[in-house]
Each structure stands twice: as structure tokens, then as C-alpha cells.
Design a protein around this motif. Sequence first.
Motif, mmCIF file in Angstrom:
data_model
loop_
_atom_site.group_PDB
_atom_site.id
_atom_site.type_symbol
_atom_site.label_atom_id
_atom_site.label_comp_id
_atom_site.label_asym_id
_atom_site.label_seq_id
_atom_site.Cartn_x
_atom_site.Cartn_y
_atom_site.Cartn_z
ATOM 1 N N TYR A 173 0.843 -1.199 0.000
ATOM 2 C CA TYR A 173 0.000 0.000 0.000
ATOM 3 C C TYR A 173 0.878 1.249 0.000
ATOM 4 N N GLU A 174 1.949 1.218 0.810
ATOM 5 C CA GLU A 174 2.875 2.360 0.849
ATOM 6 C C GLU A 174 3.489 2.599 -0.529
ATOM 7 N N LYS A 175 3.827 1.498 -1.198
ATOM 8 C CA LYS A 175 4.441 1.629 -2.530
ATOM 9 C C LYS A 175 3.463 2.280 -3.516
ATOM 10 N N MET A 176 2.204 1.808 -3.483
ATOM 11 C CA MET A 176 1.191 2.370 -4.396
ATOM 12 C C MET A 176 0.981 3.856 -4.106
ATOM 13 N N LEU A 177 0.940 4.178 -2.819
ATOM 14 C CA LEU A 177 0.729 5.575 -2.417
ATOM 15 C C LEU A 177 1.857 6.467 -2.941
ATOM 16 N N ARG A 178 3.085 5.969 -2.844
ATOM 17 C CA ARG A 178 4.241 6.752 -3.301
ATOM 18 C C ARG A 178 4.284 6.848 -4.821
ATOM 19 N N ARG A 179 3.793 5.784 -5.475
ATOM 20 C CA ARG A 179 3.799 5.787 -6.939
ATOM 21 C C ARG A 179 2.789 6.813 -7.468
ATOM 22 N N VAL A 180 1.609 6.842 -6.862
ATOM 23 C CA VAL A 180 0.550 7.739 -7.348
ATOM 24 C C VAL A 180 0.742 9.171 -6.818
ATOM 25 N N TYR A 181 1.195 9.277 -5.567
ATOM 26 C CA TYR A 181 1.394 10.601 -4.959
ATOM 27 C C TYR A 181 2.854 10.748 -4.513
ATOM 28 N N PRO A 182 3.717 11.211 -5.404
ATOM 29 C CA PRO A 182 5.157 11.294 -5.077
ATOM 30 C C PRO A 182 5.461 12.150 -3.845
ATOM 31 N N LYS A 183 4.516 13.008 -3.417
ATOM 32 C CA LYS A 183 4.781 13.849 -2.250
ATOM 33 C C LYS A 183 5.039 12.996 -0.996
ATOM 34 N N PHE A 184 4.525 11.746 -0.984
ATOM 35 C CA PHE A 184 4.703 10.884 0.189
ATOM 36 C C PHE A 184 6.074 10.188 0.219
ATOM 37 N N LYS A 185 6.857 10.405 -0.836
ATOM 38 C CA LYS A 185 8.189 9.773 -0.856
ATOM 39 C C LYS A 185 9.054 10.262 0.300
ATOM 40 N N SER A 186 8.776 11.474 0.760
ATOM 41 C CA SER A 186 9.567 12.015 1.873
ATOM 42 C C SER A 186 9.037 11.534 3.230
ATOM 43 N N SER A 187 7.829 10.959 3.229
ATOM 44 C CA SER A 187 7.242 10.456 4.480
ATOM 45 C C SER A 187 7.819 9.073 4.793
ATOM 46 N N ARG A 188 7.942 8.771 6.072
ATOM 47 C CA ARG A 188 8.565 7.504 6.474
ATOM 48 C C ARG A 188 7.690 6.310 6.069
ATOM 49 N N ALA A 189 8.297 5.329 5.376
ATOM 50 C CA ALA A 189 7.558 4.125 4.983
ATOM 51 C C ALA A 189 7.849 3.026 5.998
ATOM 52 N N GLN A 190 7.057 3.020 7.085
ATOM 53 C CA GLN A 190 7.334 2.100 8.202
ATOM 54 C C GLN A 190 7.308 0.631 7.777
ATOM 55 N N ALA A 191 6.278 0.237 7.014
ATOM 56 C CA ALA A 191 6.139 -1.174 6.648
ATOM 57 C C ALA A 191 7.256 -1.616 5.714
ATOM 58 N N THR A 192 7.646 -0.730 4.792
ATOM 59 C CA THR A 192 8.723 -1.072 3.866
ATOM 60 C C THR A 192 10.025 -1.270 4.639
ATOM 61 N N GLU A 193 10.203 -0.479 5.688
ATOM 62 C CA GLU A 193 11.400 -0.632 6.533
ATOM 63 C C GLU A 193 11.371 -1.969 7.273
ATOM 64 N N ILE A 194 10.167 -2.381 7.676
ATOM 65 C CA ILE A 194 10.034 -3.648 8.418
ATOM 66 C C ILE A 194 10.287 -4.849 7.509
#
Lengths: 313, 229
Positions: free
Chosen positions: A259-280
Motif C-alpha cells: 500500500y505504501e508503494k502504491m501511495l508513493r507511486r501515485v502521490y510522489p509527495k509521500f516519498k519524503s514520508s517515512r515508509a514504516q512497513a517497507t522498513e520492516i
Amino acid sequence: MLLAVTQGLGPVFSWFFWITFAAGLGWLLWMSITGREVERRIIFLFMGLTVSGAVLAGIILPVQETTVVRNVFDTIEGLSEGDRVLLSLDYDPSGAPELEPMAKAVSQHCFEKKLKICYMTLWGTGGAMITDVIALAKVDFPDLVYGDDYCNVGYRAGNEAVLRVIASDFRKTFPTDVSGTSLDSLSVMNGILNCADFKYIVAIGSGRPGIKEWVEYVVEPSGALMGSGAAAVSAPQLYPYYPQQMNGMMGGSKGASEYEKMLRRVYPKFKSSRAQATEIMGPQTVAHVFLMLLIVFANISYFLAKKRKGASA
Amino acid sequence: MKRTIPILITFITGGIIVLAEFIPPWAILREHVLIYFQIIAVFAFFLGGGSLLKINCQKVVRKREDWQFAIVTLVGFFIMLALGLFKMGNPEMVDLGFAADLNASGSWFKNVFDAVKAPLSASMYSLLAFFIASASYRAFRAKNSDATVLLVSAFIILLGQTFVGVVSTGWMPEWMSFFKVENLSLWLLAKANLAGQRAILIGIALGIISMSLRVILGIERTHLSGGDE
């Protein structure tokens, strides 16, 4: 502090981690081949070092999107400005590492789309989880106005009974929000009489009462549209409800990272927000690989022992 | 009388809830019953708190095994109760008084929850990783055909949850895509697992129906402290 230091070391620590990891596995393999028993404490130590090493090395691995998660994303993506979404966070701190990232990502997505969220929980400890998720979402949306953009109705005792009542009349169980303000005075709740009036329900949970109860007591009787986010251990039990009763599901950290990946793909502004699940997902993948190798080594040891026994008989 | 009244209450409330599914005008009655249940559920917290106090106080007074832990429980209970009831340090108290959100950011209740309960719960859950690792090494062995099927399925699901799985079969051509680990994993979850889960769910549902009917009709009385009296 330690995390910052080790991540500052970057590739040096990462290489050190991988070499130590490989050496440890080699030793475990040798022990298995020679038929020697590995003490439980050694396994615990290896698991501890593997996970903490992977966390400290900051290993990030690519994520592949799946349809079951994309359905939740696409449904929210398809909603119009001002539509209401009900977000139920039915978990406690033990489930938070897996479930909080998906609650945060869904909240970010909704606020970005200018949807209005009503937060609730069926767990006594869920109130604190709601506060945390709202605080995390507000980092990217500091101008959110309580009552206009979102509201928090909190917790009510009664488990399934709460759901059965809100399926037909939301205000009978939640006449006020968490601070005692009448729902009629919150614009978020204007026109919301029951659960079916929400354009989408996202139930994020790790046990009972949780997603299964939402399906049985809300979706079935009211016909509301629902997606879900489940802890990895309970996700397989929820597949019978997909895609009829719930149109999508995020399973564990993997689902949240998708979900984090999709969010970043569609809304690049979230690329600067921490992706907690991707880190896990990095440390989790390393732990999974370690588990699988343990199973392989254990079976090598078992078959060699069987062979030796057969030869000596 | 001690048993007749509870059986009568169960019969009336249970009957209303069941019949309301078939008689739409009775839906309002069902809602009333369910709201009564929510009110009664709140009293369960008082009972739970009272029971916790009673058991732990007895443990301390009689100095039973590990009575020191009971003191920790009691101290924790009273601290959280006081912080929650009096909304100590709650920033919303200024505007809302005692209606302030218990879990408001910055309240002492929330701070103690975050500093004590959250890490303790997360740590307990994290311990699973260690026990799973140990159990995998000791118990997950292909001793017979059933164990082998379980082992292979678990292996595919575990691989399918990680990027390693995707990479390991990423080389496969399109016509072999079913055999890619992520697709095999999805097939196991959405088909093989689904069939088993649905069968179990239907079985449980039938069991619940039969048990509920026995309770509503007063045939099953074990929940009223002993069924053979």
C-alpha cells in the motif's frame, strides 16, 4: 541513536552483517551435517542477531504489488472529495508494528483525496492506537480540522453487539464522539445514519472482535462496502471472505508495504514520508530466510541421522 | 428461581434476536436488546476489576507463590485507574473538563501507556519469532507424507511473503507463471486454504446454531454453574 550510527556506517555495516550472517549459517549447516544438536539458546541468539542486525543495517528490499491490496487502494482512489470513510482500528500495541503502517497509509491516502474519516475501535486499547495514527497522519496534513475533516468516536464495550447496532443506526451506539461532542454537530457525520452510508469501511484488526465480526455483523446485513487490513497470522483465515464480502485485504507488513508503494507511486509527495512497513519488510525477509534455512538444515540433519541409523542397523 | 429467571431472560432475548431476522418490524426490539447488552458489558469491567483486586490482594495477604508480582499488578492497576479517572495531565481538560479524551496526546495516561504497556506488549509478541525459530529447527521435519505436505506448503507461503521468493522464480517464462513462488503462495492461500477454511467455517456455524438453540430453549444449562443439578 545506535540506528543512526549504524546506518551512517552504511555499506560497511551492511557487508559486516551479511558476512556474519553467512558465517553463522555455515556453522549451523556444519552442525547439522555432522549430526550435532544445536542448543535452543544458540537459535535464539541467531534470531536476535539476525533481526537486530538487519534493522541496524537498514536493509530495504523491493516490494511487489498484488491485486488483493490494489483493490483497497483503487477503491479509495475512486472515491470523490467529501466522501466519508469509516476506519476501525481494532488492535493493541502488540499488533501495532504490523497494523499501524497500514492505518497510517490509508489515512494519508484518504486525507490526500480530501475524504472525511470517522475513526472508531472495538478494542479497549484501540483508543490509544487511534491517537497515534491521527498524529502520524497529521505530520503530512497539519491543517486538518477536527469535526470537518475527521472525527474520533472511540471505543464502546459490547463487541459484536456494537457492530450489529451501528449496522442499522450509528448514533444509537455512538451518540457522541470521544470527547462527548454530539455527532450531529460534527460535519463529518452529516447524513451518516448507519454503516452503509459510509462510502467505504476499512477494518484493520489483529483478532477478535475484528475483521471477521465486521463481515458477519455489518457487511452482510447492511451491504456496506468493506476492505480490511489484517495481521499476517490471521490473514489466511480471512480469505473465505475475499472478494465477495470484502473487496480487498492488506495482509501483515507485506500488505502494508504494498500500500505504501502504491501511495508513493501515485502521490510522489509521500516519498519524503517515512515508509514504516517497507522498513520492516527488510528485517522480516531476512528472518524468513533464516527460518527457511533452519527448516532445511533440520531436515538435512534428520535424514542424515536416519541414514546413519539404517547403516548401523 | 435462581435458574428459571436466567433461562427466561435467555429465551426472551435470544428469541427476539433470532426472530427479528425474519420479522423486520421486530428489528427495533433487537436493537434495544443489543443496547442492553452493551450496558451490561460495561458492568463486566467492574466485575473484572473487582475480581483482579480480590485475587491479587488475597495473594499478597496470604503470601502465595510469586506474591511480589501481585503487588506490581495492583500498583499498576491503581496508577492507571487514577490517571484515567482524574484525567491527570490531560491537555484537553482545560477546554473539555472531565469529558476530555482519555487517550489525548500528552495526557499522563497516554504517556504511561506508551512507555509501559506498548513496549511490553510488543516485546511479548516479538518473542514469538524466537519460539518459531526454535520450533522450526526442532519440529518441522518431513517424517511422513502429511508432514511433508505441511512443510512444503509452509515453505512456499514463507517464500511468497518475501522478495527472495519473487527473485528465486523470477526467471521463469510466462507460460510457467503459475509455478512462480508468489503465484503458488497465492494459490495455496486463495484456493487450497480457502476450501479448508470454508469447510471449517460452515461446520462451526452449524455447531453455533445448534448450541445457541440449546441455550435459548434451556436444554443446555452448563453456563448456569453446572448442568446436572
